[in-house]
Design a protein around this motif. Structure first.
Motif, PDB file in Angstrom:
ATOM      1  N   MET A 137       0.592  -1.239  -0.114  1.00 59.55           N
ATOM      2  CA  MET A 137       0.202  -0.511   0.039  1.00 59.55           C
ATOM      3  C   MET A 137       0.888   0.971   0.055  1.00 59.55           C
ATOM      4  SD  MET A 137      -3.486   1.261   0.197  1.00 59.55           S
ATOM      5  CE  MET A 137      -3.919   0.674   2.172  1.00 59.55           C
ATOM      6  N   PHE A 138       0.791   2.226  -1.096  1.00 57.54           N
ATOM      7  CA  PHE A 138       0.876   3.547  -0.825  1.00 57.54           C
ATOM      8  C   PHE A 138       0.200   4.228  -0.205  1.00 57.54           C
ATOM      9  CE2 PHE A 138       2.930   0.703  -4.034  1.00 57.54           C
ATOM     10  CZ  PHE A 138       4.362   0.936  -3.753  1.00 57.54           C
ATOM     11  N   ALA A 139       0.825   5.361   0.699  1.00 57.35           N
ATOM     12  CA  ALA A 139      -0.038   6.316   1.243  1.00 57.35           C
ATOM     13  C   ALA A 139       0.622   7.729   1.226  1.00 57.35           C
ATOM     14  CB  ALA A 139      -0.730   6.351   2.423  1.00 57.35           C
ATOM     15  N   ILE A 140      -0.397   8.542   0.567  1.00 55.03           N
ATOM     16  CA  ILE A 140       0.177  10.449   0.195  1.00 55.03           C
ATOM     17  C   ILE A 140      -1.115  11.519   1.177  1.00 55.03           C
ATOM     18  CG2 ILE A 140       0.550  11.850  -1.387  1.00 55.03           C
ATOM     19  CD1 ILE A 140       0.157   9.069  -2.889  1.00 55.03           C
ATOM     20  N   HIS A 141      -0.197  12.251   2.038  1.00 61.75           N
ATOM     21  CA  HIS A 141      -0.899  12.651   2.428  1.00 61.75           C
ATOM     22  C   HIS A 141      -0.535  14.439   2.075  1.00 61.75           C
ATOM     23  CE1 HIS A 141      -2.114  10.447   6.179  1.00 61.75           C
ATOM     24  NE2 HIS A 141      -0.360   9.746   5.848  1.00 61.75           N
ATOM     25  N   VAL A 142      -1.594  14.992   1.277  1.00 63.84           N
ATOM     26  CA  VAL A 142      -1.334  15.252  -0.075  1.00 63.84           C
ATOM     27  C   VAL A 142      -1.662  17.462   1.135  1.00 63.84           C
ATOM     28  CG1 VAL A 142      -2.229  17.513  -1.616  1.00 63.84           C
ATOM     29  CG2 VAL A 142      -2.368  14.913  -1.240  1.00 63.84           C
ATOM     30  N   ASP A 143      -0.693  18.551   1.274  1.00 65.15           N
ATOM     31  CA  ASP A 143      -0.789  19.409   1.638  1.00 65.15           C
ATOM     32  C   ASP A 143      -0.339  21.044   0.574  1.00 65.15           C
ATOM     33  OD1 ASP A 143       1.852  19.724   1.379  1.00 65.15           O
ATOM     34  OD2 ASP A 143       2.430  18.918   2.946  1.00 65.15           O
ATOM     35  N   ASP A 144      -0.039  21.782   0.803  1.00 63.98           N
ATOM     36  CA  ASP A 144      -0.347  23.040   0.033  1.00 63.98           C
ATOM     37  C   ASP A 144       1.632  22.938  -0.363  1.00 63.98           C
ATOM     38  OD1 ASP A 144      -2.637  23.602   0.128  1.00 63.98           O
ATOM     39  OD2 ASP A 144      -2.417  24.537   1.864  1.00 63.98           O
ATOM     40  N   THR A 145       2.483  22.143  -0.479  1.00 63.58           N
ATOM     41  CA  THR A 145       4.151  22.084  -0.448  1.00 63.58           C
ATOM     42  C   THR A 145       3.889  21.683  -1.929  1.00 63.58           C
ATOM     43  OG1 THR A 145       4.443  20.772   0.817  1.00 63.58           O
ATOM     44  CG2 THR A 145       4.573  22.489   2.530  1.00 63.58           C
ATOM     45  N   VAL A 198       6.175  19.225  -2.315  1.00 59.73           N
ATOM     46  CA  VAL A 198       7.210  18.327  -1.984  1.00 59.73           C
ATOM     47  C   VAL A 198       5.717  17.515  -1.537  1.00 59.73           C
ATOM     48  CG1 VAL A 198       8.082  17.057  -0.426  1.00 59.73           C
ATOM     49  CG2 VAL A 198       9.058  19.639  -1.319  1.00 59.73           C
ATOM     50  N   ILE A 199       5.786  15.980  -2.469  1.00 58.46           N
ATOM     51  CA  ILE A 199       5.218  15.051  -2.522  1.00 58.46           C
ATOM     52  C   ILE A 199       5.951  13.808  -1.188  1.00 58.46           C
ATOM     53  CG2 ILE A 199       3.494  13.284  -3.863  1.00 58.46           C
ATOM     54  CD1 ILE A 199       3.295  15.671  -5.556  1.00 58.46           C
ATOM     55  N   THR A 200       5.451  13.770  -0.656  1.00 62.96           N
ATOM     56  CA  THR A 200       6.086  12.156   0.296  1.00 62.96           C
ATOM     57  C   THR A 200       5.013  11.083   0.444  1.00 62.96           C
ATOM     58  OG1 THR A 200       7.222  13.599   1.930  1.00 62.96           O
ATOM     59  CG2 THR A 200       7.015  11.004   2.215  1.00 62.96           C
ATOM     60  N   VAL A 201       5.536  10.043  -1.214  1.00 62.14           N
ATOM     61  CA  VAL A 201       4.950   8.868  -1.258  1.00 62.14           C
ATOM     62  C   VAL A 201       5.642   8.117  -0.091  1.00 62.14           C
ATOM     63  CG1 VAL A 201       3.879   6.631  -2.805  1.00 62.14           C
ATOM     64  CG2 VAL A 201       4.461   9.426  -3.543  1.00 62.14           C
ATOM     65  N   ALA A 202       4.705   7.788   1.124  1.00 61.25           N
ATOM     66  CA  ALA A 202       5.126   6.491   2.213  1.00 61.25           C
ATOM     67  C   ALA A 202       4.501   4.632   2.254  1.00 61.25           C
ATOM     68  CB  ALA A 202       4.179   6.801   3.060  1.00 61.25           C
ATOM     69  N   THR A 203       5.475   4.033   2.145  1.00 59.41           N
ATOM     70  CA  THR A 203       5.470   2.244   2.591  1.00 59.41           C
ATOM     71  C   THR A 203       4.866   2.190   3.509  1.00 59.41           C
ATOM     72  OG1 THR A 203       7.420   1.307   1.986  1.00 59.41           O
ATOM     73  CG2 THR A 203       5.464   2.095   0.378  1.00 59.41           C
ATOM     74  N   SER A 204       5.095   1.283   3.844  1.00 59.89           N
ATOM     75  CA  SER A 204       5.212   0.730   5.997  1.00 59.89           C
ATOM     76  C   SER A 204       6.554   0.915   6.168  1.00 59.89           C
ATOM     77  CB  SER A 204       4.888  -0.454   6.374  1.00 59.89           C
ATOM     78  OG  SER A 204       5.185  -1.544   4.992  1.00 59.89           O
ATOM     79  N   ARG A 205       7.339   0.749   5.068  1.00 62.39           N
ATOM     80  CA  ARG A 205       8.881   0.647   5.457  1.00 62.39           C
ATOM     81  C   ARG A 205       9.838   1.506   4.722  1.00 62.39           C
ATOM     82  NH1 ARG A 205      10.669  -5.583   4.138  1.00 62.39           N
ATOM     83  NH2 ARG A 205      10.819  -3.945   1.437  1.00 62.39           N
ATOM     84  N   HIS A 206       9.304   2.144   3.765  1.00 63.22           N
ATOM     85  CA  HIS A 206       9.663   3.040   3.175  1.00 63.22           C
ATOM     86  C   HIS A 206       9.015   4.761   2.600  1.00 63.22           C
ATOM     87  CE1 HIS A 206      12.949   0.254   2.355  1.00 63.22           C
ATOM     88  NE2 HIS A 206      12.152  -0.153   2.292  1.00 63.22           N
ATOM     89  N   GLN A 207      10.261   6.317   2.072  1.00 62.36           N
ATOM     90  CA  GLN A 207       9.719   6.687   1.944  1.00 62.36           C
ATOM     91  C   GLN A 207      10.044   7.067   0.388  1.00 62.36           C
ATOM     92  OE1 GLN A 207       9.832   9.820   4.660  1.00 62.36           O
ATOM     93  NE2 GLN A 207       8.529   9.254   5.559  1.00 62.36           N
ATOM     94  N   VAL A 208       9.359   8.129  -0.360  1.00 61.31           N
ATOM     95  CA  VAL A 208      10.084   8.452  -1.869  1.00 61.31           C
ATOM     96  C   VAL A 208       9.342   9.678  -2.011  1.00 61.31           C
ATOM     97  CG1 VAL A 208      10.061   8.924  -4.387  1.00 61.31           C
ATOM     98  CG2 VAL A 208      10.400   6.451  -3.403  1.00 61.31           C
TER      99      VAL A 208
END
Length: 125
Positions: A1-9, A11-21
């Protein structure tokens, strides 16, 4: 599962349970399309290293350059992805061929080639 919390910056951070891109919309990081191309390039390196491990030879010194080429539909279409590999002098012709063959088996490349069967679903949770 990939999760993203969108904000107004930007930058986009895509996270899994172990890693971030991280990606960005302002050039501070790769954008997602560049990240996709980087994934194809990274896959080539993974398969080159796997081949070297199987042959018992060091992968040190292998250099891989990748370049995407847009198709007739413009930058949103990928017509060709050129991968050029340079080997250190100690690699024999057989070892070079084995590494190139392995890179040709890249799983990400294979998914892209058969990607017309992917069902993309977007819905409200």
């Amino acid at each position: 599962m990939f999760a993203i919390h969108v904000d107004d910056t930007p930058v986009i951070t895509v996270a899994t349970s172990r890693h971030q891109v991280r990606f960005a919309m302002n050039g501070a990081e790769m954008n997602p399309l560049e990240g996709f191309y980087a994934t194809l390039a990274g896959c080539a390196a993974v398969y080159a290293k796997k081949a070297c491990m199987e042959m018992g030879v060091s992968a040190a010194g292998i250099e891989i350059d990748c370049k995407p080429f847009a198709g007739a539909k413009g930058p949103m279409s990928l017509a060709r992805f050129k991968t050029e590999v340079r080997f250190p002098e100690h690699f024999s012709a057989e070892q070079r061929a084995a590494v190139l063959e392995s890179i040709g088996q890249c799983a990400v490349k294979k998914i892209v080639q058969v990607g017309g069967e992917i069902d993309f679903v977007v819905s409200e949770a």
